[in-house]
Design an enzyme around this catalytic site. Structure first.
Site, PDB file in Angstrom:
ATOM      1  N   GLU A 175       0.822  -1.213   0.000  1.00  0.00           N
ATOM      2  CA  GLU A 175       0.000   0.000   0.000  1.00  0.00           C
ATOM      3  C   GLU A 175       0.855   1.261   0.000  1.00  0.00           C
ATOM      4  OE1 GLU A 175      -2.741  -0.297   3.293  1.00  0.00           O
ATOM      5  OE2 GLU A 175      -3.500  -2.238   2.607  1.00  0.00           O
ATOM      6  N   CYS A 176       1.928   1.241  -0.751  1.00  0.00           N
ATOM      7  CA  CYS A 176       2.908   2.330  -0.781  1.00  0.00           C
ATOM      8  C   CYS A 176       2.858   3.027  -2.132  1.00  0.00           C
ATOM      9  CB  CYS A 176       4.299   1.729  -0.546  1.00  0.00           C
ATOM     10  SG  CYS A 176       5.671   2.906  -0.616  1.00  0.00           S
ATOM     11  N   GLY A 177       3.246   4.268  -2.169  1.00  0.00           N
ATOM     12  CA  GLY A 177       3.341   4.987  -3.438  1.00  0.00           C
ATOM     13  C   GLY A 177       4.364   4.366  -4.380  1.00  0.00           C
TER      14      GLY A 177
END
Length: 189
Positions: free
Chosen positions: A67-69
């Site tokens: 769930e990271c950029g």
């Protein structure tokens, strides 16, 4: 004159002895220095990833999060894994150390990686990459006293560590350096 000659010979012998001792100390240090091949970790599916199995290839180790950029870098990691399969092994290490961006179980992470990015490279079980519970392999990768190359502070997800064909750290790269960046791929040719 004879005394001066003897004194010079003694000084030369002393310097040679010091040089030999330095070489012996350096050799002893490399004998005791660990390599990546000393590590085994659990994979997402509960099997074992033995880094000794990758001897002769470079290894690109990455701390990952779903769930990271930077999560789209999974696609680049898969590209590296396929394009350089004879030269490089990519190993992902899910970690929940930054912004709680990897909250899922190993099964959730595996399903996410396969469904969204078609990940086929080895993925380790979720670990910690910083703090008191840092996984031993990341202690090795981030501590110059252990890896012999450099100290690295992992600032965020998708920090990359490149290891050579002999199990020695080459360098580390921050999250913003894409896996396909020339700073990394120049070592694959």
């Amino acid at each position: 004159m004879k005394k001066l000659f003897i004194l010079l010979l003694s000084a030369a012998a002393f310097l040679q002895n010091c040089t030999n001792q330095k070489k012996e100390i350096a050799q002893d240090k490399t004998k005791t220095m660990k390599t990546i091949y000393d590590y085994k970790v659990e994979s997402l599916d509960g099997a074992e990833i033995n880094f000794a199995d990758f001897k002769g290839k470079k290894i690109l180790i990455v701390n990952t999060a779903s769930e990271c950029g930077f999560t789209p870098q999974y696609a680049d990691l898969e590209t590296i894994s396929k394009e350089y399969k004879d030269e490089v092994v990519v190993v992902g290490f899910p970690a929940n150390n930054f912004g709680s961006q990897e909250p899922g179980s190993d099964a959730d992470i595996g399903a996410f990686c396969e469904k969204n990015f078609g990940v086929t490279f080895p993925m380790a079980s979720k670990v910690s990459v910083k703090g008191d519970d840092t996984a031993p392999i990341f202690k090795y990768l981030t501590d110059k006293n252990l890896n012999g190359v450099k100290n690295t502070t992992i600032l965020w997800n998708f920090t990359k560590f490149l290891v050579d064909e002999n199990g020695q750290l080459i360098d580390s790269f921050i999250s913003t350096t894409k896996p396909t960046d020339g700073a990394i791929t120049k070592y694959f040719k």
